[in-house]
Design an enzyme around this catalytic site. Structure first.
Site, PDB file in Angstrom:
ATOM      1  CB  THR A 140      -2.971   4.454   3.682  1.00 56.12           C
ATOM      2  OG1 THR A 140      -3.737   5.644   3.902  1.00 56.12           O
ATOM      3  CG2 THR A 140      -3.755   3.269   4.234  1.00 56.12           C
ATOM      4  CG  PHE A 142      -3.045  -0.742   2.049  1.00 55.40           C
ATOM      5  CD1 PHE A 142      -4.415  -0.879   1.875  1.00 55.40           C
ATOM      6  CD2 PHE A 142      -2.458   0.466   1.730  1.00 55.40           C
ATOM      7  CE1 PHE A 142      -5.187   0.172   1.393  1.00 55.40           C
ATOM      8  CE2 PHE A 142      -3.212   1.533   1.250  1.00 55.40           C
ATOM      9  CZ  PHE A 142      -4.581   1.386   1.082  1.00 55.40           C
TER      10      PHE A 142
END
Length: 361
Positions: A263, A265
């Site tokens: 992921t 960010f």
């Protein structure tokens, strides 16, 4: 330990003790200089921001470049992030907003990016993260923007559209999901809870191992861990940081369907980052409804040799099948080729928003 071995180790341990003392002396001297810089900035009412993304990136990049080992180059960023964070805190405490409660991947990303010498502002939604910064309750924040399996985090994209906040950095995490319970086993478990993205990222594993257990969506994986910590009926999908935060035990580890699950960010705030030498710039664009409009929108990048690293579309919600395009490019907006490309793009599009230039990870 026999005497011969002890006699060999003792001088080396004494040397380490002496080196540790010198490291501490150096850190204290560095801290004194940071405090002095803060006084000078305050005396002339210079920018109140205690974070300089480009400066921090340059410090770490330079140290990695000159490192001769055996200290691992990969460890330099982790060590110096904490040194910079502790020194920054001497100038002024920084408030960092992220999706909570404690134990979330957002918290992990925030700590890795800003260090642990910060004050946590745990939020219940991505909307609250943005609002916390906009209202002054937080200085900066951390939000997920895309996952390697599930794609874009759409709510984050939508919030950027109507916010004046800038992107000031990025952080990519390898996401390792665990199935967690209070007992460390699945006895009596009736439901599995997690954020919808986590449930989707573990869908094949769950279908194979627990197809009959109800799946319950929550606002975050850390909230799922919180729920599981209070109930004998619930198992949670979350990371080990959540297990440690909420006193849970892993039943299974690494249950994500893709072992390369990551992921990305974004760190956000009211800060304009100067060029660091290794930057990205993020944009939101929309085109007029005419033939070849998307081609004309992207053409300036080719003309000025600017590389794209990301191209994402989102509905404009006008009911007319119109779209906003989220684009990441390599380079800082102040670099000549990037600046010229952006100026030309402005003449080609119906909507243009620069979300900021920032050091690339």
């Amino acid at each position: 330990m026999d005497d011969e071995l002890y006699s060999k180790l003792l001088p080396l341990r004494n040397l380490i003790d002496e080196l540790d003392r010198k490291i501490l002396e150096t850190l204290n001297r560095r801290s004194e200089i940071v405090v002095e810089i803060g006084k000078i900035k305050h005396s002339v009412n210079l920018d109140d921001s205690v974070i300089k993304p480009e400066r921090e990136s340059q410090i770490i990049e330079k140290l990695q470049r000159i490192n001769t080992g055996p200290f691992q180059t990969s460890a330099i960023e982790h060590v110096w992030k904490e040194i910079i964070s502790a020194c920054r805190d001497l100038e002024r405490s920084m408030q960092v907003a992220y999706l909570g409660p404690k134990g979330s991947f957002s918290e992990q990303a925030a700590f890795e990016h800003f260090g642990r010498s910060v004050n946590n502002v745990q939020c219940t939604s991505f909307d609250e993260v943005f609002h916390a910064i906009e209202s002054g309750r937080a200085d900066v924040g951390m939000v997920p923007i895309e996952n390697s399996i599930e794609g874009a985090v759409n709510r984050s994209l939508d919030l950027f559209l109507n916010s004046n906040l800038k992107i000031i950095g990025e952080r990519s995490l390898i996401i390792k999901h665990c199935l967690l319970t209070k007992s460390g086993n699945m006895n009596g478990i009736k439901k599995i809870t997690a954020h919808p993205q986590a449930l989707a990222q573990c869908q094949e594993w769950l279908n194979k191992h627990y197809p009959n257990l109800e799946r319950v969506s929550t606002s975050s994986n850390s909230e799922a861990a919180h729920i599981a910590s209070k109930s004998e009926d619930f198992a949670a999908i979350a990371g080990m940081i959540a297990a440690e935060s909420w006193g849970l035990r892993p039943v299974y580890s690494n249950i994500q369907d893709d072992i390369n699950n990551r992921t990305r960010f974004l760190a956000i705030g009211n800060i304009e980052s100067s060029p660091s030498g290794n930057d990205k710039t993020s944009l939101i664009l929309a085109v007029p409804n005419k033939a070849c409009a998307v081609y004309e929108m992207l053409k300036p990048f080719a003309i000025h040799k600017v590389s794209m690293t990301r191209f994402e579309s989102r509905p404009a919600r006008t009911g007319q099948w119109e779209y906003y395009f989220y684009v990441d490019i390599i380079g800082h907006q102040k670099e000549t080729n990037v600046s010229r490309a952006l100026e030309l793009i402005k003449t080609q599009v119906a909507f243009f928003k620069n979300l900021g230039s920032y050091p690339a990870q």
